[in-house]
Design a protein around this motif. Structure first.
Motif, short mmCIF file in Angstrom:
data_model
loop_
_atom_site.label_atom_id
_atom_site.label_comp_id
_atom_site.label_asym_id
_atom_site.label_seq_id
_atom_site.Cartn_x
_atom_site.Cartn_y
_atom_site.Cartn_z
N ARG A 147 54.63 73.28 34.79
CA ARG A 147 53.47 72.59 34.25
C ARG A 147 53.92 71.46 33.34
O ARG A 147 53.37 70.37 33.33
CB ARG A 147 52.66 73.60 33.45
N ARG A 148 55.00 71.76 32.59
CA ARG A 148 55.56 70.78 31.69
C ARG A 148 56.04 69.55 32.45
O ARG A 148 55.80 68.42 32.03
CB ARG A 148 56.72 71.46 30.96
N SER A 194 53.01 67.49 33.70
CA SER A 194 52.35 66.69 32.66
C SER A 194 53.18 65.45 32.35
O SER A 194 52.64 64.37 32.10
CB SER A 194 52.13 67.58 31.44
N GLN A 195 54.52 65.59 32.40
CA GLN A 195 55.38 64.42 32.17
C GLN A 195 55.25 63.41 33.31
O GLN A 195 55.18 62.22 33.07
CB GLN A 195 56.84 64.85 32.09
N ASP A 250 52.24 61.32 33.10
CA ASP A 250 52.39 60.24 32.11
C ASP A 250 53.26 59.12 32.63
O ASP A 250 52.96 57.94 32.46
CB ASP A 250 53.01 60.82 30.83
N GLN A 259 51.27 57.11 35.01
CA GLN A 259 50.29 56.30 34.32
C GLN A 259 50.95 55.08 33.66
O GLN A 259 50.44 53.96 33.74
CB GLN A 259 49.60 57.16 33.27
N GLY A 305 61.95 61.66 22.08
CA GLY A 305 62.31 62.82 22.88
C GLY A 305 62.48 62.62 24.37
O GLY A 305 62.68 63.59 25.09
N ALA A 306 62.42 61.36 24.86
CA ALA A 306 62.64 61.15 26.29
C ALA A 306 64.12 61.31 26.61
O ALA A 306 64.97 60.80 25.89
CB ALA A 306 62.15 59.77 26.72
N THR A 325 64.41 61.03 32.20
CA THR A 325 62.98 60.67 32.17
C THR A 325 62.83 59.15 32.32
O THR A 325 61.96 58.66 33.04
CB THR A 325 62.35 61.11 30.84
N GLN A 333 61.16 56.98 35.31
CA GLN A 333 60.06 56.05 35.03
C GLN A 333 60.27 54.71 35.73
O GLN A 333 59.37 54.18 36.37
CB GLN A 333 59.94 55.85 33.52
#
Lengths: 417, 240
Positions: A2-3, A6-7, A10, A13, A326-327, A331, A335
């Protein structure tokens, strides 16, 4: 799990936001991929259309049929040599049929090209008149769209009946039913008893402009000896085609009284002869298509890589901020990869839409001259095009994304544009 | 003591390569900071105080020495582990605010919670609570360019607080603000400290440092002095 989700939401987005913030730049950058995808789609469409044409040719001519003819249908061979060959006469054809042992059935046909036929108020030229036998109408591949084929009785009695091709029907009768109507061939009336469905393809578009009449009726118009006869022989199964071809070669040579050293003065035609033609066209499409596609994707990759490098520099500070709160490196990598990929996928979707529109326009404009073309883009081509664009995005975005991920967070935070 | 000190630095050095030269930014720093302290790290520019802050904040790793954060040795952790520590245990406040300019105040404060993997509902609620606690409950949808400097710094403070970190690390937090706004921000830090947070303030301004209860002076990569400040300034300044 789930974590992660959610990342990703984001990351997705923020990729959308940054692409929207530079809409013009994003659009211009994805043009290369757009064109590349359009080329891939159109190439796939052309190849699929070609395959479809090939399959239709195969089913029209029959994969278990051989056709002995004075002419080689593949377009190869010396025209003058073939022209000078003696006609295959009806007597020879009958002798050939009598001697064959492995054929399931045979029938004869004779053609007159470039004929003009008329109704009371219309005329059609460039028509092929084919005299043939009732047996042709009994082949599984001979399906009628309307009416019936002529019977053996009608054949023997040289009845003035005709079965017309689809193109003849549209030229002479439009949307009206032609069955029962009369056409005139060299002034002689023939009653239409049947209509063929569309059969013509890239290699045999004349089929739709053909009128089939009983062979004796054909002789009645054009004479018994003026035309070379085509002998069609059907094998009991496609596997027996080779055996049939060997027997046929020997029988025809014997009937034509060729000495052992002489070359064949006839051709044994079959659907397979078009395979080489298909292969040649295929190579041309591939060569042109692959070249153009590779070029546009190359331009696309360079453009996107370049714009992503610029984006990484512009957003150095943002990368620093994200790392500070915290990225991970991974991550950030994801992105920027996602951003590059989205650029490509957006370009790909536009490319698919553009090529879909091109397909619609081309098939509408060239409905008569190139009716073998499929009317829509094959869906699997669209899937392939999008998959390729994702690969291009990852390829183009990887080095900039890696650079972004490896930025020292301290340096990145200190960066001022 | 039942719990280890929050921060223990032992013999921390940091060397940089600048072209062909090796710059020794830190030459052996020993430092202990306990939970609930309000510490100022002072020093002129080039003293190594920023390097020290980056190491304490796990943005950078020391060349040698040991850094124990809440009893865990973090001096040799990899990227993912350091990212997780920055996310959960450190709250940064910068001189230049360092907000994402295109994101709303709310989104900026949510950012650390996104990387922490908090579900959307929860991170929204926590971000709103953090913004309300710094007095920006009515500015959730504003983007940084629409906010004043003081408001921006308060968004940054809300972002630092939102994960409930072990340390608030503030690097010249008033450096880009006028003195009145600066004092408002220092009053906010005081309240945050009163609420039980540990604050490490990095500054070169004496007036700002005097808000802290302990002042550590750095010079040439070493701790020059480490003294308690018996008379910390609270909220409003004595001399402006």
């Amino acid at each position: 799990m789930r974590r992660m989700l959610s990342q990703y939401a984001d990351i997705f987005q923020s990729a959308v936001e940054s692409l929207r913030a530079h809409l013009l730049r994003s659009t211009l950058t994805s043009i290369g991929v757009m064109i590349g995808v359009a080329f891939v789609s159109l190439m796939g469409w052309a190849l699929r259309s070609l395959d479809a044409a090939w399959e239709r040719t195969l089913s029209t001519l029959g994969s278990d049929m051989l056709y002995v003819d004075k002419w080689d249908w593949s377009g190869q061979g010396n025209w003058r040599t073939m022209m000078n060959r003696k006609n295959i006469t009806l007597d020879q054809a009958e002798e050939i049929a009598r001697r064959l042992r492995v054929a399931e059935m045979t029938y004869f046909s004779a053609d007159a090209w470039g004929q003009t036929i008329t109704t009371a108020d219309r005329r059609a030229s460039g028509i092929v008149i084919e005299g043939t036998m009732a047996r042709f109408g009994m082949l599984p591949s001979t399906q009628l769209a309307e009416g019936r084929f002529f019977s053996e009785l009608e054949e023997r009695t040289a009845a003035a009946v005709a079965v017309i091709g689809e193109g003849v029907r549209t030229t002479l009768f439009g949307n009206r039913s032609p069955v029962g109507q009369t056409i005139r061939i060299k002034g002689r009336p023939f009653v239409i008893i049947g209509v063929m469905p569309k059969r013509g393809t890239l290699f045999s578009d004349f089929l739709d402009r053909t009128v089939y009449i009983p062979l004796p009726a054909f002789f009645g118009i054009y004479g018994r000896y003026s035309r070379s006869i085509t002998v069609a022989a059907k094998a009991r199964s496609p596997e027996e085609l080779d055996v049939l071809r060997d027997e046929l070669t020997g029988v025809v040579r014997a009937v034509r009284k060729l000495p052992p050293q002489a070359a064949n003065d006839f051709a044994i035609n079959e659907a397979e002869v078009f395979r080489q033609q298909v292969a040649n066209i295929r190579i041309v499409i591939w060569a042109v298509g692959i070249g153009l596609t590779a070029l546009s994707f190359l331009v696309g990759v360079i453009g996107i890589t370049n714009v992503m490098f610029v984006a990484v520099i512009e957003r150095t500070k943002e990368i620093g901020i994200r790392r500070a709160v915290g990225a991970r490196q991974s991550t950030i990598l994801l992105q920027f990869l996602l951003e590059a990929t989205m650029l490509c996928v957006a370009g790909a979707l536009v490319g698919v839409i553009v090529s879909g529109a091109i397909v619609l326009v081309v098939t509408a404009v060239a409905r008569d001259s190139a009716d073998f073309l499929l009317p829509v883009l094959p869906p699997e081509i669209v899937v392939v095009a999008v998959a390729v664009s994702i690969a291009v995005g990852i390829l183009a975005g990887f080095i900039p994304a890696l650079r972004a991920a490896r930025l020292d967070p301290v340096e990145a935070l200190r960066y001022e544009a | 003591m039942s719990t280890p000190p929050l921060i223990v630095l032992e013999g921390i050095t940091k060397h940089y390569r600048m072209g062909s030269e090796i710059v020794e930014a830190l030459r052996g720093v020993d430092l202990t900071i306990r939970r609930g302290e309000y510490v100022a790290i002072m020093g002129p520019s080039g003293s190594g105080k920023s390097t020290l802050m980056n190491i304490i904040g796990c943005l950078d790793t020391p060349t040698s020495g040991r850094y124990m954060l809440e009893g865990t040795d973090v001096s040799s952790l990899g990227d993912a582990a350091l990212a997780a520590i920055r996310n959960r245990k450190i709250g940064f406040v910068f001189q230049t605010f360092n907000l994402l300019p295109r994101a709303t105040a709310l989104k900026n404060v949510e950012l650390p919670l996104i990387y922490a993997g908090a579900p959307p509902q929860e991170r929204r609620q926590r971000a709103i609570a953090a913004l309300e606690s710094v007095g920006l409950g009515d500015r959730l949808r504003h983007k940084p360019p629409e906010l004043s400097g003081g408001q921006r710094q308060r968004v940054a403070i809300a972002r630092a607080l939102v994960t409930g970190p072990s340390i608030i690390l503030a690097d010249e937090p008033t450096g880009n603000l006028d003195s009145k706004t600066g004092m408002e921000i220092m009053a906010l830090f005081h309240r945050i400290w009163q609420e039980g947070n540990t604050i490490v303030l990095v500054t070169h301004e004496e007036d700002i440092a005097r808000h802290a209860h302990r002042i550590i002076r750095i010079r040439d990569g070493r701790v020059e002095s480490d003294m308690p400040n018996p008379t910390p300034i609270v909220g409003a300044p004595l001399l402006v």
